[in-house]
Design an enzyme around this catalytic site. Structure first.
Site, PDB file in Angstrom:
ATOM      1  N   THR A 165     -10.352  -1.243  15.359  1.00 16.87           N
ATOM      2  CA  THR A 165     -10.134  -2.425  14.506  1.00 16.87           C
ATOM      3  C   THR A 165      -8.962  -3.266  15.029  1.00 16.87           C
ATOM      4  N   LYS A 166      -7.960  -2.620  15.631  1.00 15.96           N
ATOM      5  CA  LYS A 166      -6.880  -3.413  16.249  1.00 15.96           C
ATOM      6  C   LYS A 166      -7.432  -4.193  17.439  1.00 15.96           C
ATOM      7  N   TYR A 212       2.292  -8.343  11.199  1.00 16.03           N
ATOM      8  CA  TYR A 212       2.399  -6.887  11.353  1.00 16.03           C
ATOM      9  C   TYR A 212       1.430  -6.127  10.445  1.00 16.03           C
ATOM     10  N   ALA A 213       1.014  -6.729   9.318  1.00 18.64           N
ATOM     11  CA  ALA A 213       0.290  -5.950   8.304  1.00 18.64           C
ATOM     12  C   ALA A 213      -0.957  -5.303   8.896  1.00 18.64           C
ATOM     13  N   ALA A 214      -1.118  -4.026   8.626  1.00 19.23           N
ATOM     14  CA  ALA A 214      -2.295  -3.301   9.115  1.00 19.23           C
ATOM     15  C   ALA A 214      -2.365  -1.967   8.402  1.00 19.23           C
ATOM     16  N   TYR A 222      -9.059   3.293  13.873  1.00 20.98           N
ATOM     17  CA  TYR A 222      -7.850   2.445  13.837  1.00 20.98           C
ATOM     18  C   TYR A 222      -7.774   1.543  15.063  1.00 20.98           C
ATOM     19  N   ASN A 274       6.542   3.315  18.380  1.00 22.05           N
ATOM     20  CA  ASN A 274       7.897   3.016  17.903  1.00 22.05           C
ATOM     21  C   ASN A 274       8.501   4.208  17.184  1.00 22.05           C
ATOM     22  N   THR A 283       0.868  -1.181   0.000  1.00 23.34           N
ATOM     23  CA  THR A 283       0.000   0.000   0.000  1.00 23.34           C
ATOM     24  C   THR A 283       0.904   1.230   0.000  1.00 23.34           C
ATOM     25  N   ASN A 327       4.402  15.468  23.498  1.00 18.08           N
ATOM     26  CA  ASN A 327       4.735  15.794  22.107  1.00 18.08           C
ATOM     27  C   ASN A 327       5.537  17.086  21.987  1.00 18.08           C
ATOM     28  N   ASP A 387      -2.381  -9.580  -0.731  1.00 18.18           N
ATOM     29  CA  ASP A 387      -3.294  -9.067   0.297  1.00 18.18           C
ATOM     30  C   ASP A 387      -3.518 -10.133   1.368  1.00 18.18           C
ATOM     31  N   THR A 416      -1.270  -3.103  19.555  1.00 19.77           N
ATOM     32  CA  THR A 416      -0.888  -1.774  20.003  1.00 19.77           C
ATOM     33  C   THR A 416      -1.450  -1.473  21.391  1.00 19.77           C
ATOM     34  N   ASP A 417      -0.767  -0.562  22.086  1.00 20.54           N
ATOM     35  CA  ASP A 417      -1.285  -0.130  23.397  1.00 20.54           C
ATOM     36  C   ASP A 417      -2.583   0.668  23.257  1.00 20.54           C
ATOM     37  N   GLU A 418      -2.880   1.138  22.033  1.00 18.54           N
ATOM     38  CA  GLU A 418      -4.067   1.988  21.848  1.00 18.54           C
ATOM     39  C   GLU A 418      -5.372   1.249  22.093  1.00 18.54           C
TER      40      GLU A 418
HETATM   41  P1  NAD Z   1       3.004   0.676   8.474  1.00 21.60           P
HETATM   42  O1  NAD Z   1       1.762   1.390   8.053  1.00 21.60           O
HETATM   43  O2  NAD Z   1       4.307   1.376   8.390  1.00 21.60           O
HETATM   44  O3  NAD Z   1       3.146  -0.688   7.657  1.00 21.60           O
HETATM   45  C1  NAD Z   1       2.044  -1.508   7.385  1.00 21.60           C
HETATM   46  C2  NAD Z   1       2.455  -2.480   6.275  1.00 21.60           C
HETATM   47  O4  NAD Z   1       1.342  -3.373   6.042  1.00 21.60           O
HETATM   48  C3  NAD Z   1       2.758  -1.792   4.931  1.00 21.60           C
HETATM   49  O5  NAD Z   1       3.938  -2.317   4.376  1.00 21.60           O
HETATM   50  C4  NAD Z   1       1.542  -2.128   4.075  1.00 21.60           C
HETATM   51  O6  NAD Z   1       1.839  -2.193   2.691  1.00 21.60           O
HETATM   52  C5  NAD Z   1       1.149  -3.475   4.629  1.00 21.60           C
HETATM   53  N1  NAD Z   1      -0.277  -3.780   4.405  1.00 21.60           N
HETATM   54  C6  NAD Z   1      -1.345  -2.972   4.642  1.00 21.60           C
HETATM   55  N2  NAD Z   1      -2.474  -3.593   4.283  1.00 21.60           N
HETATM   56  C7  NAD Z   1      -2.122  -4.823   3.824  1.00 21.60           C
HETATM   57  C8  NAD Z   1      -2.858  -5.944   3.335  1.00 21.60           C
HETATM   58  N3  NAD Z   1      -4.188  -5.908   3.241  1.00 21.60           N
HETATM   59  N4  NAD Z   1      -2.168  -7.038   2.969  1.00 21.60           N
HETATM   60  C9  NAD Z   1      -0.801  -7.086   3.060  1.00 21.60           C
HETATM   61  N5  NAD Z   1      -0.072  -6.058   3.513  1.00 21.60           N
HETATM   62  C10 NAD Z   1      -0.726  -4.943   3.902  1.00 21.60           C
HETATM   63  O7  NAD Z   1       2.702   0.189   9.966  1.00 21.60           O
HETATM   64  P2  NAD Z   1       3.697   0.049  11.207  1.00 21.60           P
HETATM   65  O8  NAD Z   1       3.765   1.326  11.923  1.00 21.60           O
HETATM   66  O9  NAD Z   1       4.922  -0.632  10.767  1.00 21.60           O
HETATM   67  O10 NAD Z   1       2.841  -0.956  12.116  1.00 21.60           O
HETATM   68  C11 NAD Z   1       2.975  -2.363  11.936  1.00 21.60           C
HETATM   69  C12 NAD Z   1       2.121  -3.071  12.972  1.00 21.60           C
HETATM   70  O11 NAD Z   1       2.532  -2.702  14.267  1.00 21.60           O
HETATM   71  C13 NAD Z   1       0.635  -2.724  12.883  1.00 21.60           C
HETATM   72  O12 NAD Z   1      -0.108  -3.897  13.131  1.00 21.60           O
HETATM   73  C14 NAD Z   1       0.431  -1.711  13.992  1.00 21.60           C
HETATM   74  O13 NAD Z   1      -0.888  -1.764  14.484  1.00 21.60           O
HETATM   75  C15 NAD Z   1       1.425  -2.209  15.022  1.00 21.60           C
HETATM   76  N6  NAD Z   1       1.976  -1.211  15.953  1.00 21.60           N
HETATM   77  C16 NAD Z   1       2.544  -0.066  15.461  1.00 21.60           C
HETATM   78  C17 NAD Z   1       3.140   0.830  16.348  1.00 21.60           C
HETATM   79  C18 NAD Z   1       3.832   2.091  15.857  1.00 21.60           C
HETATM   80  O14 NAD Z   1       4.295   2.875  16.671  1.00 21.60           O
HETATM   81  N7  NAD Z   1       3.946   2.326  14.561  1.00 21.60           N
HETATM   82  C19 NAD Z   1       3.124   0.556  17.728  1.00 21.60           C
HETATM   83  C20 NAD Z   1       2.503  -0.616  18.187  1.00 21.60           C
HETATM   84  C21 NAD Z   1       1.944  -1.502  17.285  1.00 21.60           C
HETATM   85  O1  DAU Z   2       0.752   3.679  20.482  1.00 24.26           O
HETATM   86  C1  DAU Z   2       1.014   2.905  19.361  1.00 24.26           C
HETATM   87  C2  DAU Z   2       0.508   3.585  18.116  1.00 24.26           C
HETATM   88  O2  DAU Z   2       1.433   4.625  17.826  1.00 24.26           O
HETATM   89  C3  DAU Z   2       0.369   2.649  16.931  1.00 24.26           C
HETATM   90  O3  DAU Z   2      -0.636   1.728  17.205  1.00 24.26           O
HETATM   91  C4  DAU Z   2       0.034   3.412  15.652  1.00 24.26           C
HETATM   92  O4  DAU Z   2       0.052   2.531  14.544  1.00 24.26           O
HETATM   93  C5  DAU Z   2       1.065   4.498  15.447  1.00 24.26           C
HETATM   94  O5  DAU Z   2       0.725   5.284  14.315  1.00 24.26           O
HETATM   95  C6  DAU Z   2       1.149   5.381  16.679  1.00 24.26           C
HETATM   96  O6  DAU Z   2      -0.099   6.102  16.863  1.00 24.26           O
HETATM   97  P1  DAU Z   2      -0.114   7.657  17.285  1.00 24.26           P
HETATM   98  O7  DAU Z   2      -1.400   8.213  16.839  1.00 24.26           O
HETATM   99  O8  DAU Z   2       0.293   7.810  18.702  1.00 24.26           O
HETATM  100  O9  DAU Z   2       1.143   8.167  16.363  1.00 24.26           O
HETATM  101  P2  DAU Z   2       1.348   9.458  15.462  1.00 24.26           P
HETATM  102  O10 DAU Z   2       2.760   9.399  14.973  1.00 24.26           O
HETATM  103  O11 DAU Z   2       0.283   9.632  14.450  1.00 24.26           O
HETATM  104  O12 DAU Z   2       1.207  10.649  16.507  1.00 24.26           O
HETATM  105  C7  DAU Z   2       2.000  10.681  17.707  1.00 24.26           C
HETATM  106  C8  DAU Z   2       1.514  11.874  18.515  1.00 24.26           C
HETATM  107  O13 DAU Z   2       1.896  13.094  17.839  1.00 24.26           O
HETATM  108  C9  DAU Z   2       0.014  11.955  18.690  1.00 24.26           C
HETATM  109  O14 DAU Z   2      -0.269  12.497  19.980  1.00 24.26           O
HETATM  110  C10 DAU Z   2      -0.433  12.942  17.598  1.00 24.26           C
HETATM  111  C11 DAU Z   2       0.740  13.893  17.526  1.00 24.26           C
HETATM  112  N1  DAU Z   2       1.010  14.522  16.217  1.00 24.26           N
HETATM  113  C12 DAU Z   2       1.044  13.732  15.100  1.00 24.26           C
HETATM  114  C13 DAU Z   2       1.368  14.272  13.867  1.00 24.26           C
HETATM  115  C14 DAU Z   2       1.383  13.419  12.616  1.00 24.26           C
HETATM  116  C15 DAU Z   2       1.330  15.875  16.144  1.00 24.26           C
HETATM  117  O15 DAU Z   2       1.319  16.599  17.172  1.00 24.26           O
HETATM  118  N2  DAU Z   2       1.672  16.407  14.935  1.00 24.26           N
HETATM  119  C16 DAU Z   2       1.696  15.661  13.786  1.00 24.26           C
HETATM  120  O16 DAU Z   2       2.017  16.206  12.727  1.00 24.26           O
END
Ligand code: NAD
Ligand code: DAU
Length: 332
Positions: free
Chosen positions: A151-152, A78-80, A148, A178, A36, A247, A58, A121-123
Site C-alpha cells: 500500500t505504501k 506522514y499519516a499511515a 503494508y 527510524n 488511531t 536484529n 481522517d 519507506t525503503d520497503e
Molecule cells: P505511526 O504508526 O507511529 O504513526 C502514524 C500516525 O498516523 C498516527 O498518529 C495515526 O493516528 C495517524 N493516522 C493513521 N491513520 C490515519 C488517518 N486515516 N487519518 C489521519 N491520521 C491517521 O507511524 P510512523 O512509524 O511514525 O510512520 C510515519 C510515516 O513514515 C508512515 O507513512 C510510514 O510509512 C513512514 N516511514 C516509517 C518508518 C519507520 O521506521 N517507522 C520508516 C520509513 C518511513
Molecule cells: O524500513 C522502514 C520500515 O521500518 C517502515 O516502513 C515501517 O513503518 C516500520 O514499522 C519499520 O518496518 P519493520 O518491519 O522493519 O519494523 P519492525 O520494528 O516491525 O521490525 C524491525 C525488525 O525486527 C524486523 O526484521 C522484524 C523484527 N522484530 C520485530 C518485532 C516487533 C523482531 O525480531 N521482534 C519483534 O518483537
C-alpha cells in the site's frame, strides 16, 4: 514563515518532525491526525500553542482535508497504517488510509495548488540478500512484500501520477527504519526496551539475521526539511544514515546497555514473508541537496532512546499489555 500541514503528526516520526520544526524554524504547524491506536496527543505536549494546532480527523475525509490543505503552504504527509505485523492480521485499514487517504490529500493539493511532500519507506523496494553489494537507490524497481509495503508502494505511484498528469507540486522520500523517542511499543526497538524494563525477555523473530538500516528520527526530520526547501518537484530522494545492523546484534546491544546478560532473549515465531535486508544508498540526497545525518553512532542514539523509555513510562504503559497479548496469541 510557512504554514505546514503535517498528517500523522501525533505518531512516531510525525511528532518527532513537529518537535524538530518548532525547534529549528519559525513555521506554524497544523497536525491532522485520526488518533488511531498509534497516535498520541501526549507526543505533542509542551509545544507552543501559538505554533502548533492539532486537528483530529481522517485523511480520507475530503470535508476535513480540503480546508486544511487550502490554508497550508505545504503538506508533509506522514499519516499511515505503519506496522507490517498488523497488515498481516488485518490489511483493510492499510488500503483505506495509505491508498484512499493519500488519494484524498493529492486531490486537495491539486485543487488548491499546495506543495506536497510524501513520506514513504525503503520497503517499497522489497529486500536484499545479506551479501548483495548493491543498496537501494532511486532507480531500484518496486517489489513490495507485505500488505503494508504494497500500500505504501501504491501511494508512491499515486503521487508520481498526480505530478505527471495534474502538475501537483510533489516530492517523495523513502526512508529506512527510524528509532528514537515516541515510537509505539509494537515496534522492534521499543518493544525490547520496554520488555526489559518490565522484566520480560526480548523476542527475536526467527534466527534474528534480518538486517535493518537504522536512522535517528531527528535525521529523518532534517532530511525532510531539506527536501521541502531544496528538493526538485517530481523527484524521489532516499534517506538513510549507513546504519545497517542485524536484529540479533540490536537485541544484544539493548541487553548490554540495560545491564542484562546478552543472551537473555527468546527466539519466537518468524514474521510471514519477513524481508531479509534493507539498505539505503542516500548519495542523491547528500550530493544534490547537501544533507548529512547528525547521529553517526547508533549505540549512543540507542542509549538515549533507552533513557527516554525509562523516563516516560506513563507515555507507553497504557499500550504495553495489549501489544504483548496480540503478539502472544501469534507465538511471538
Ligand atoms: P505511526 O504508526 O507511529 O504513526 C502514524 C500516525 O498516523 C498516527 O498518529 C495515526 O493516528 C495517524 N493516522 C493513521 N491513520 C490515519 C488517518 N486515516 N487519518 C489521519 N491520521 C491517521 O507511524 P510512523 O512509524 O511514525 O510512520 C510515519 C510515516 O513514515 C508512515 O507513512 C510510514 O510509512 C513512514 N516511514 C516509517 C518508518 C519507520 O521506521 N517507522 C520508516 C520509513 C518511513
Ligand atoms: O524500513 C522502514 C520500515 O521500518 C517502515 O516502513 C515501517 O513503518 C516500520 O514499522 C519499520 O518496518 P519493520 O518491519 O522493519 O519494523 P519492525 O520494528 O516491525 O521490525 C524491525 C525488525 O525486527 C524486523 O526484521 C522484524 C523484527 N522484530 C520485530 C518485532 C516487533 C523482531 O525480531 N521482534 C519483534 O518483537
Amino acid at each position: 514563515m510557512h504554514k505546514i500541514l503535517v498528517t500523522g503528526g501525533a505518531g512516531f516520526i510525525g511528532s518527532n518532525f513537529v518537535h524538530y520544526v518548532v525547534e529549528h524554524t519559525d513555521d506554524y504547524v497544523t497536525v491532522l491526525d485520526k488518533l488511531t491506536y498509534a497516535g498520541n496527543r501526549a507526543s505533542l505536549e509542551g509545544l507552543p500553542e501559538d505554533r502548533v494546532r492539532l486537528v483530529v480527523g481522517d485523511i480520507a475525509d475530503p470535508a476535513v482535508v480540503d480546508p486544511l490543505v487550502d490554508e497550508a503552504d505545504a503538506v508533509v504527509h506522514y499519516a499511515a497504517e505503519s506496522h507490517n505485523d498488523n497488515s498481516l492480521h488485518d490489511p483493510r485499514p492499510f488500503l483505506d488510509t495509505n491508498i484512499v487517504g493519500t488519494y484524498t490529500l493529492l486531490e486537495a493539493s491539486r485543487k488548491y495548488g499546495t506543495r506536497f511532500h510524501h513520506i514513504s519507506t525503503d520497503e517499497v523496494y522489497g529486500d536484499l540478500e545479506l551479501d548483495d553489494p548493491e543498496r537501494f537507490t532511486e532507480q531500484t524497481p518496486y517489489n513490495p512484500s507485505s500488505p503494508y509495503s504494497s500500500t505504501k508502494a501504491g501511494s508512491d505511484l499515486l503521487v508520481r501520477a498526480w505530478v505527471r498528469s495534474f502538475g501537483v507540486q510533489a516530492t517523495i522520500s523513502n526512508c529506512s527504519n527510524n528509532y528514537g523517542p515516541f515510537q509505539h511499543v509494537e515496534k522492534f526497538i521499543p518493544r525490547q526496551i520496554t520488555n526489559v524494563i518490565r522484566g520480560f525477555r526480548p523476542k527475536l523473530y526467527g534466527a534474528g539475521q534480518n538486517v535493518r538500516d537504522w536512522i535517528h528520527a531527528d535525521d529523518h526530520s532534517s532530511a525532510v526539511l531539506t527536501i521541502l526547501e531544496k528538493g526538485q518537484i517530481g523527484q524521489t530522494y532516499l534517506i538513510g544514515a549507513d546504519g545497517e545492523k542485524d536484529n540479533k546484534t540490536v537485541v544484544e546491544l539493548i541487553l548490554g546497555l540495560m545491564g542484562q546478560p546478552q543472551d537473555a532473549y527468546d527466539h519466537v515465531t518468524d514474521r510471514a514473508g519477513h524481508d531479509l535486508r534493507y539498505a539505503i544508498d542516500s548519495t542523491k540526497l547528500r550530493t544534490e541537496l547537501g544533507w548529512q545525518p547528525r547521529y553517526r553512532d547508533f549505540e549512543t542514539g540507542l542509549a538515549a532512546t533507552i533513557d527516554w523509555y525509562r523516563n516516560n513510562e506513563a507515555w507507553w504503559a497504557p499500550s504495553k499489555d495489549g501489544v504483548e497479548a496480540f503478539y502472544a496469541a501469534k507465538g511471538q
